[in-house]
Design a protein around this motif. Structure first.
Motif, PDB file in Angstrom:
ATOM      1  N   LEU A 533       0.812  -1.220   0.000  1.00 42.65           N
ATOM      2  CA  LEU A 533       0.000   0.000   0.000  1.00 42.65           C
ATOM      3  C   LEU A 533       0.848   1.273   0.000  1.00 42.65           C
ATOM      4  CD1 LEU A 533      -2.919  -0.960   2.396  1.00 42.65           C
ATOM      5  CD2 LEU A 533      -2.883  -0.916  -0.096  1.00 42.65           C
ATOM      6  N   ARG A 534       2.101   1.149   0.350  1.00 45.73           N
ATOM      7  CA  ARG A 534       2.951   2.336   0.259  1.00 45.73           C
ATOM      8  C   ARG A 534       3.238   2.682  -1.201  1.00 45.73           C
ATOM      9  NH1 ARG A 534       7.728   0.133   3.864  1.00 45.73           N
ATOM     10  NH2 ARG A 534       7.155  -1.647   2.559  1.00 45.73           N
ATOM     11  N   LEU A 535       3.320   1.654  -2.039  1.00 42.58           N
ATOM     12  CA  LEU A 535       3.600   1.865  -3.458  1.00 42.58           C
ATOM     13  C   LEU A 535       2.327   1.950  -4.291  1.00 42.58           C
ATOM     14  CD1 LEU A 535       6.543  -0.707  -3.812  1.00 42.58           C
ATOM     15  CD2 LEU A 535       6.709   1.768  -3.517  1.00 42.58           C
ATOM     16  N   PHE A 536       1.292   1.242  -3.866  1.00 42.02           N
ATOM     17  CA  PHE A 536       0.034   1.208  -4.609  1.00 42.02           C
ATOM     18  C   PHE A 536      -1.128   1.505  -3.652  1.00 42.02           C
ATOM     19  CE2 PHE A 536       3.024  -1.962  -6.285  1.00 42.02           C
ATOM     20  CZ  PHE A 536       3.280  -1.407  -7.531  1.00 42.02           C
ATOM     21  N   PRO A 537      -1.200   2.738  -3.164  1.00 43.30           N
ATOM     22  CA  PRO A 537      -2.189   3.074  -2.125  1.00 43.30           C
ATOM     23  C   PRO A 537      -3.638   3.040  -2.607  1.00 43.30           C
ATOM     24  CG  PRO A 537      -1.082   5.044  -2.915  1.00 43.30           C
ATOM     25  CD  PRO A 537      -0.365   3.895  -3.531  1.00 43.30           C
ATOM     26  N   ASP A 538      -3.859   2.988  -3.905  1.00 45.38           N
ATOM     27  CA  ASP A 538      -5.225   3.025  -4.426  1.00 45.38           C
ATOM     28  C   ASP A 538      -5.792   1.632  -4.709  1.00 45.38           C
ATOM     29  OD1 ASP A 538      -7.254   4.756  -4.767  1.00 45.38           O
ATOM     30  OD2 ASP A 538      -6.762   5.340  -6.812  1.00 45.38           O
ATOM     31  N   PHE A 539      -5.112   0.592  -4.240  1.00 42.19           N
ATOM     32  CA  PHE A 539      -5.598  -0.770  -4.476  1.00 42.19           C
ATOM     33  C   PHE A 539      -6.503  -1.189  -3.328  1.00 42.19           C
ATOM     34  CE2 PHE A 539      -5.599  -5.348  -4.655  1.00 42.19           C
ATOM     35  CZ  PHE A 539      -5.550  -5.635  -6.009  1.00 42.19           C
ATOM     36  N   ASP A 540      -7.690  -1.691  -3.659  1.00 39.35           N
ATOM     37  CA  ASP A 540      -8.612  -2.183  -2.634  1.00 39.35           C
ATOM     38  C   ASP A 540      -9.379  -3.381  -3.184  1.00 39.35           C
ATOM     39  OD1 ASP A 540     -10.285  -0.996  -4.459  1.00 39.35           O
ATOM     40  OD2 ASP A 540     -11.183   0.437  -3.073  1.00 39.35           O
ATOM     41  N   ASP A 541     -10.276  -3.927  -2.364  1.00 40.18           N
ATOM     42  CA  ASP A 541     -11.024  -5.111  -2.788  1.00 40.18           C
ATOM     43  C   ASP A 541     -11.968  -4.786  -3.938  1.00 40.18           C
ATOM     44  OD1 ASP A 541     -11.814  -7.987  -2.196  1.00 40.18           O
ATOM     45  OD2 ASP A 541     -13.764  -7.007  -2.031  1.00 40.18           O
ATOM     46  N   ASN A 542     -12.470  -3.567  -4.000  1.00 38.93           N
ATOM     47  CA  ASN A 542     -13.331  -3.174  -5.119  1.00 38.93           C
ATOM     48  C   ASN A 542     -12.597  -3.335  -6.447  1.00 38.93           C
ATOM     49  OD1 ASN A 542     -13.646  -1.587  -2.590  1.00 38.93           O
ATOM     50  ND2 ASN A 542     -15.574  -0.970  -3.525  1.00 38.93           N
ATOM     51  N   LEU A 543     -11.342  -2.899  -6.479  1.00 35.53           N
ATOM     52  CA  LEU A 543     -10.537  -3.015  -7.691  1.00 35.53           C
ATOM     53  C   LEU A 543     -10.208  -4.476  -7.967  1.00 35.53           C
ATOM     54  CD1 LEU A 543      -9.032  -1.645  -9.991  1.00 35.53           C
ATOM     55  CD2 LEU A 543      -7.086  -1.324  -8.443  1.00 35.53           C
ATOM     56  N   ARG A 544      -9.886  -5.211  -6.926  1.00 33.63           N
ATOM     57  CA  ARG A 544      -9.563  -6.631  -7.079  1.00 33.63           C
ATOM     58  C   ARG A 544     -10.721  -7.394  -7.719  1.00 33.63           C
ATOM     59  NH1 ARG A 544      -8.913  -7.609  -1.994  1.00 33.63           N
ATOM     60  NH2 ARG A 544      -6.638  -7.456  -1.898  1.00 33.63           N
ATOM     61  N   GLN A 545     -11.930  -7.178  -7.220  1.00 36.77           N
ATOM     62  CA  GLN A 545     -13.092  -7.881  -7.767  1.00 36.77           C
ATOM     63  C   GLN A 545     -13.447  -7.387  -9.171  1.00 36.77           C
ATOM     64  OE1 GLN A 545     -14.010 -10.534  -6.252  1.00 36.77           O
ATOM     65  NE2 GLN A 545     -12.688 -10.037  -4.506  1.00 36.77           N
ATOM     66  N   ALA A 546     -13.217  -6.111  -9.436  1.00 35.42           N
ATOM     67  CA  ALA A 546     -13.473  -5.578 -10.776  1.00 35.42           C
ATOM     68  C   ALA A 546     -12.523  -6.201 -11.798  1.00 35.42           C
ATOM     69  CB  ALA A 546     -13.338  -4.058 -10.775  1.00 35.42           C
ATOM     70  N   MET A 547     -11.272  -6.371 -11.406  1.00 38.40           N
ATOM     71  CA  MET A 547     -10.304  -7.022 -12.296  1.00 38.40           C
ATOM     72  C   MET A 547     -10.758  -8.437 -12.655  1.00 38.40           C
ATOM     73  SD  MET A 547      -6.645  -5.990 -10.607  1.00 38.40           S
ATOM     74  CE  MET A 547      -5.880  -4.385 -10.845  1.00 38.40           C
ATOM     75  N   ARG A 548     -11.163  -9.166 -11.652  1.00 40.08           N
ATOM     76  CA  ARG A 548     -11.603 -10.544 -11.890  1.00 40.08           C
ATOM     77  C   ARG A 548     -12.845 -10.568 -12.784  1.00 40.08           C
ATOM     78  NH1 ARG A 548     -12.025 -15.414  -7.488  1.00 40.08           N
ATOM     79  NH2 ARG A 548     -13.107 -16.927  -8.799  1.00 40.08           N
ATOM     80  N   MET A 549     -13.761  -9.640 -12.527  1.00 39.93           N
ATOM     81  CA  MET A 549     -15.000  -9.592 -13.306  1.00 39.93           C
ATOM     82  C   MET A 549     -14.707  -9.297 -14.778  1.00 39.93           C
ATOM     83  SD  MET A 549     -18.275  -9.976 -13.129  1.00 39.93           S
ATOM     84  CE  MET A 549     -18.670  -9.795 -11.391  1.00 39.93           C
ATOM     85  N   GLU A 550     -13.766  -8.413 -15.053  1.00 39.09           N
ATOM     86  CA  GLU A 550     -13.426  -8.083 -16.441  1.00 39.09           C
ATOM     87  C   GLU A 550     -13.018  -9.327 -17.219  1.00 39.09           C
ATOM     88  OE1 GLU A 550     -10.310  -5.259 -18.978  1.00 39.09           O
ATOM     89  OE2 GLU A 550      -9.770  -5.970 -16.972  1.00 39.09           O
ATOM     90  N   THR A 551     -12.145 -10.134 -16.634  1.00 38.39           N
ATOM     91  CA  THR A 551     -11.639 -11.313 -17.334  1.00 38.39           C
ATOM     92  C   THR A 551     -12.715 -12.377 -17.480  1.00 38.39           C
ATOM     93  OG1 THR A 551      -9.456 -10.820 -16.398  1.00 38.39           O
ATOM     94  CG2 THR A 551      -9.772 -12.997 -17.375  1.00 38.39           C
ATOM     95  N   GLU A 552     -13.481 -12.609 -16.435  1.00 35.30           N
ATOM     96  CA  GLU A 552     -14.541 -13.610 -16.510  1.00 35.30           C
ATOM     97  C   GLU A 552     -15.610 -13.201 -17.516  1.00 35.30           C
ATOM     98  OE1 GLU A 552     -14.309 -15.542 -11.995  1.00 35.30           O
ATOM     99  OE2 GLU A 552     -15.975 -14.226 -12.535  1.00 35.30           O
ATOM    100  N   MET A 553     -15.925 -11.920 -17.574  1.00 31.41           N
ATOM    101  CA  MET A 553     -16.957 -11.466 -18.507  1.00 31.41           C
ATOM    102  C   MET A 553     -16.479 -11.554 -19.953  1.00 31.41           C
ATOM    103  SD  MET A 553     -18.833  -8.289 -16.535  1.00 31.41           S
ATOM    104  CE  MET A 553     -20.214  -8.230 -17.687  1.00 31.41           C
TER     105      MET A 553
END
Length: 795
Positions: A533-553
């Motif tokens: 989070l010091r290097l990528f402070p904008d990463f959260d579970d919302n982004l994690r699930q959105a990434m997965r959804m993009e590929t599955e869709m």
């Protein structure tokens, strides 16, 4: 149908005669065989023998010991040579290379030799006789058998992966696992029948700690923010207590609770209760801020959607010297502006209006439409009706026709329950016994008595129905499949084609995206990825699930539209919501819901190699890893993985605090070790082509102060620079990707790792797919029609 002893002898004699005939045909064409062998031997002597000959043969592969004699044909060695030539990986780029015409000729001759050997010595491999349902398959089977929604992870541990999938090594059933299955069966059977338990039961649903809840969540009602939703099957109508907890920081403070907020509880999208949360009267004393978030609600039996969320309030723009982060879940780096939900607990029923069960969908499925609603009048009538129920449920659960022993096994438990507590209790006991029966928990493929050991035989229609349903649905066969199997019509080519088309059109085929693709592409690993989070402070579970959804869709869209499987590599569109679009820097996408987005020609997004999901799971927490990314491409896209690393390999040194060095420079030093160079020379140059994407998939042109160098080399020596060139290089020889995808599908579909002896079957499938523009359904149809899917080697 079983054959007599004489029929078995005749069948074996015919098989022997066919084998002799094939060998004779090869013999009659001996001149052609010898000529082809001589041409292939000449190619190998010219381009391979310098490195792969003698006691010091490279990688221990000595072609002097690779016999061209048909009787001692080493399939594994020839298939390895075929894959290396097909990928142009051998001879190595720095050696004297054959012309493209020579490559094509050698590959064709090699394939003819392999195909002739496969004809003379047919084999399709053997899967274990017993394979337990995976946790995902068990959960789906309960859903389709009884219309009961469960979270199987409540009772069952995760399954171990082998060959990239979790349905390979699932043969054991430990005492601990048996105990968990018994507990699960009792709860599920009671829920399906709508019978009350002795004591209230409860569930707890927890929201991920790094979930940002400042805005609307996909799937929740409009006009709300944060919260969560889930489906739960309530077996009994009654009063249930629901208790909510708010998220607290490490000092036990409810962060963001600076003014009054409402918190709504909805059942099936109907508002049932509204709580109010207020700042504490005493500053910093949050002890009782959420202690009042408890109420009792009457909930009707059945599968219900439970939603807990905050009504959206208008907010002022955040005044900040820098653009605020989208992620807000940690008070030190990105503090919450408003309170967030931590967990939802449900307990009940605490009371009910009547002891009579409600006619829910699950109860109707268990009892059936032909059963009278009133309890049978006599024990004899009760047993007769119970036998009808047991026979119908056992047929679906066991995926085959049932016999008297199957019925009596469950009826033993019915009799016990009926004597103690009546008809419903007896059915509940019988259903529990069905759910712990090995015929339900295991997929069983037995060898017929007339099968010839070591020879392929066609599996029966019921086993074929199970293979088909667990392949495409990760669940049980439905009644249509079982009816076709019982009539011995499922194995007919036309019936099989029709059923595959029907099943792919069914919503249950989404399992191919959420189960197959999720494992093949490592999407399951996203849940364990936590970038620094010091290097990528904008990463959260919302982004994690959105990434997965993009590929599955994307995968699902290619499947539903019967598009070319090559679109996985070079799609000119993707699926985005506002959170992911912001992360990618794509403007004009608003809202939490996903939608298909056509991409301009110059876009840096598109196929899976550009997806944040893939780029994140192939990185470290602090930086990218060309090695991991290169290995992922070789293994999951090209099907030419490198061997495991040797023991005691030193770790890659991180950056010096004095001199800035790139990952490329540090890996170059790493490759100075000869033990590392052979594999890293293949992996790293491919991974470098993806270096313009950082560890969470954002595009960049600099790594800190250093310019990104995305130049690399393919295994065939072709130079590439960036993801565009990498995709072009993959698509230049699409048969590599399609072959690898076919092998992944076959491994997943039949439950064993594809081996060298399967090469001829795989090539036939790939040829069918290539002849029909590489379409998704054609691939699935060809796999299901293949002997690999419809046959099994006798033990």
């Amino acid at each position: 149908m079983r054959l007599s002893f004489n029929q078995v002898i005749v069948a074996r004699w015919k098989s022997l005669c066919m084998t002799i005939a094939v060998i004779c045909q090869i013999g009659l064409g001996g001149h052609a065989w010898v000529a082809a062998a001589e041409e292939l031997d000449s190619f190998l002597n010219t381009h391979c023998s310098d490195c792969h000959s003698g006691p010091d043969a490279s990688a221990g592969f000595d072609i002097d010991h690779v016999s061209s004699d048909q009787g001692s044909f080493p399939v594994e060695a020839w298939e390895l040579m075929h894959r290396r030539l097909l990928s142009r990986q051998m001879p190595p780029p720095d050696a004297e290379r054959p012309s493209e015409q020579e490559y094509v000729g050698a590959i064709e001759r090699l394939e003819r030799r392999l195909d002739q050997h496969a004809t003379a010595f047919p084999t399709v491999g053997t899967v274990p006789t017993l394979r337990r349902l995976t946790r995902t398959e068990y959960q789906n089977a309960i859903r389709d058998l009884l219309a009961v929604k469960i979270d199987a992870s409540t009772w069952l541990p995760a399954d171990e992966s082998s060959g990239g999938f979790d349905n390979i090594t699932v043969g054991e059933l430990s005492p601990t696992l048996i105990s968990r299955y018994v507990t699960a069966a009792q709860v599920i059977a009671r829920t399906a029948l709508g019978r009350r338990s002795i004591a209230p039961e409860g569930i707890t649903v927890r929201v991920p700690a790094d979930r940002t809840q400042e805005s609307h969540q996909s799937g929740l009602p409009l006009g709300t923010r944060g919260g969560t939703s889930f489906e739960h099957t309530f077996g009994v109508s009654g009063e249930y207590e629901i208790e909510l907890k708010l998220t607290r920081d490490r000092d036990e403070k409810v962060e963001g609770l600076n003014e009054e907020h409402q918190l709504d509880v909805l059942i099936d999208r109907v508002l049932r209760h509204r709580f109010t949360v207020k700042p504490p009267p005493k500053r910093n004393d949050y002890t009782h801020s959420d202690s009042h978030l408890r109420t009792r609600l009457w909930i009707d039996a059945g599968t219900r959607e439970v939603v807990v969320t905050f009504p959206q309030k208008f907010q002022s723009l955040i005044e900040s010297g820098r653009q605020p982060f989208d992620a807000r879940f940690n008070r030190h780096r990105h503090p919450r502006i408003t309170p967030a939900l931590f967990q939802v607990s449900l307990v009940g029923p605490l009371s009910s209006a009547t002891e009579d069960a409600v006619e829910t969908e699950s109860r109707k499925i268990v009892l059936g439409d032909n059963v009278v609603p009133e309890p049978p009048a006599s024990p004899e009538q009760a047993r007769m009706v119970a036998e009808q129920i047991v026979e119908r449920l056992s047929r679906r659960a066991f995926r085959r026709a049932v016999d008297r022993s199957d019925i009596e096994s469950a009826m033993f438990f019915f009799d016990q329950g009926y004597r103690e507590n009546g008809f419903d209790a007896g059915i509940e006991s019988a259903l529990s016994s069905i759910l712990v029966n090995p015929n339900f928990l295991f997929r069983i493929e037995s060898t017929p008595t007339d099968a010839i050991p070591g020879k392929p035989y066609r599996i029966d229609d019921f086993e074929l129905a199970s293979r088909l349903s667990f392949f495409l649905w990760s669940s049980l066969p439905d009644d249509r499949l079982l009816d076709l199997a019982q009539a011995e019509r499922l194995n007919k080519p036309e019936s099989l084609r029709n059923e595959v088309a029907r099943m792919l059109a069914d919503q249950r085929s989404e399992a191919l995206a959420t189960n197959f693709a999720s494992q093949w592409l490592y999407l399951r690993n996203l849940d364990s990825m936590t970038p620094d989070l010091r290097l990528f402070p904008d990463f959260d579970d919302n982004l994690r699930q959105a990434m997965r959804m993009e590929t599955e869709m994307l995968f699902s869209d290619i499947m539903r539209g019967n598009r070319s499987v090559l679109d996985l590599i070079n799609a000119d569109y993707t699926f985005l919501n506002e959170r992911l679009a912001t992360h990618y820097g794509i403007p004009g996408i608003l809202g939490s819901d996903f939608r298909k987005v056509e991409l301009p020609v110059e876009s840096i997004r598109g196929g899976i190699l550009r997806h944040g999901s893939i780029l994140t799971v192939t990185s470290y927490a602090t930086r990218t890893s060309p090695t991991i990314r290169g290995h992922w491409v070789l293994k999951n896209i090209l099907g030419t993985p490198t061997p495991p690393p040797p023991a005691n390999v030193p770790a890659l040194k991180e950056k010096s605090t004095v001199v800035a060095t790139s990952v490329r420079e540090r890996l170059a030093r790493h490759r100075e070790d000869p033990a590392c160079a052979s594999c890293h020379d293949l992996m790293d140059p491919i991974g470098f082509a993806l270096e313009n994407f950082d560890a969470v998939g954002r595009y960049r042109v600099h790594d800190d102060t250093l310019a990104i160098d995305s130049s690399g080399v393919m295994p065939d020596g072709a130079e590439i620079d960036g993801v565009d060139a990498l995709e072009d290089a993959i698509l230049e020889r699409p048969e590599l990707f399609i072959t690898n995808l076919t092998e992944k599908f076959v491994t997943y579909g039949i439950g064993r790792i594809v081996g060298p002896t399967d090469g001829t079957h795989v090539r036939k499938i790939v040829q069918s797919v290539r002849e029909d523009d590489d379409r998704f359904e054609t691939l699935i149809q060809a796999i299901v029609a293949s002997d690999l899917f419809t046959h099994r080697n006798a033990l």
